[in-house]
Design an enzyme around this catalytic site. Structure first.
Site: not given
Ligand code: UDP
Length: 334
Positions: A124, A149, A153
């Site tokens: 992302s 979150y 990544k």
């Protein structure tokens, strides 16, 4: 070529499965359906005429994953499975770290056991963090994020980089997505989150469908041309095609490569709302509210590397995205 798609029943995963089947790949889906519906498998079949093999498993379950690899000769993995709600991750960091990191490491262990050496990862733009100037370029230090979150990544990119260093015949492509929106032209697949949507487009679609009263635009006083945040929105089908291109690249390369998938253009919340209203001939009820914690004013991709390395570029317009998103929402809200 047989491809394992983890999270293949989800929003981006299902669109990618359709493109893979259309390009005559044999597809195996592993999805625990924690944030997806079984019905998606039927819909993929309705669109492509082929039913992908489906295993309802969590990728952190090593035994189950080994069964999938024993029963199928997997040549490559596209790894979408993971928790993805930014706000929720702030309140449940352990769940996010446990699930997202465990599933990736288990997958790598099982791939190693079965000699599978091609990995496409769903990363992302959040890995660029708040410090880098935009447009984001792949060579910028991508070692930050503003939520657990996002940190999963960053950490998984690190794990894949270190793993590839230790296994020089392995290929990992880290696809850094910007803001995928829109839906399949059939109206059968799209973004259909459980509960109240966090992301802008599914929220707009539910307001348009009369399921939510009004959209709150988070902040109208940003240092941008119209005061609302700017993002690089790209059509989910373009994004899905990007995975196909990454897979083709991985077939003939080794090593780790981070690649942005975005259009290279910034679009504001206002502009998106207006495009949705115009193309669908709908008036959206909205207000301007306070800024949302953690939102950056503006960012978009430098998309030149994807074109140079993968021969990929986004082809759909903002209008295509708005029209298809509403086409899907209309179907699901009836
Ligand atoms: N946004 C908004 N109202 C909403 C949801 C999102 O104004 O109900 C804005 C948000 O501030 C951001 C943009 O829409 O500028 C995209 O947000 P989204 O959550 O879809 O993606 P993000 O860029 O945060 O990953």
């Amino acid at each position: 070529m047989k491809v394992l798609v983890t999270g293949g029943a989800g929003y981006i995963g299902s669109h990618t499965v359709v493109e893979l089947i259309n390009a005559e790949y044999s597809v195996v889906i592993a999805d625990d359906l924690s944030n997806a519906r079984h019905e998606v498998i039927d819909r993929v079949q309705a669109i492509t005429g082929t039913r992908p093999l489906f295993y309802q498993i969590n990728c952190a379950d090593k035994r189950e994953l080994q069964t999938v690899f024993t029963r199928n000769e997997i040549d490559a993995v596209i790894h979408f499975a993971g928790f993805k709600a930014v706000g929720e991750s702030v309140h449940k960091p352990l769940q996010y770290y446990r699930n997202n990191l465990d599933s990736t490491m288990t997958l790598l262990e099982v791939m190693e056991e079965f000699g599978c050496k091609k990995f496409i990862f769903s990363s992302s733009a959040t890995v660029y963090g708040p410090e880098n100037p935009h447009p984001y370029k792949e060579e910028m230090p991508a070692i930050q994020s503003s939520s657990p979150y996002g940190w999963t990544k960053v950490m998984i990119e690190r794990i894949l980089t270190d793993y590839t260093t230790a296994h020089p015949d392995f290929c990992a492509v880290l696809l850094r997505y910007f803001n995928p929106i829109g839906a399949h032209e059939s109206g059968l697949l799209g973004d259909d989150p459980n509960g109240i949507p966090n992301n802008l487009m599914p929220y707009i679609a539910r307001v348009a469908a009369g399921q939510l009263e009004k959209l709150t635009i988070f902040g109208g006083d940003y240092p941008t041309p119209d005061g609302t945040c700017q993002r690089d929105y790209l059509h989910v089908v373009d994004l899905a095609v990007g995975h196909l291109k990454a897979l083709e690249y991985a077939k003939s390369h080794v090593g780790v490569e981070a690649i942005n998938l975005g259009t290279g253009n910034g679009v504001s919340v206002f502009e998106l709302v207006q495009a949705f209203e115009k193309v669908n001939n709908i008036k959206l009820n909205y207000i301007i509210g306070p800024r949302r914690d953690g939102d950056l004013p503006a960012f978009w991709a430098d998309a030149t590397k994807a074109k140079a390395l993968l021969g990929w570029e986004a082809t759909h317009t903002i209008e295509d995205m708005c029209e298809s998103a509403w086409g899907f929402a209309k179907n699901t809200s009836l």
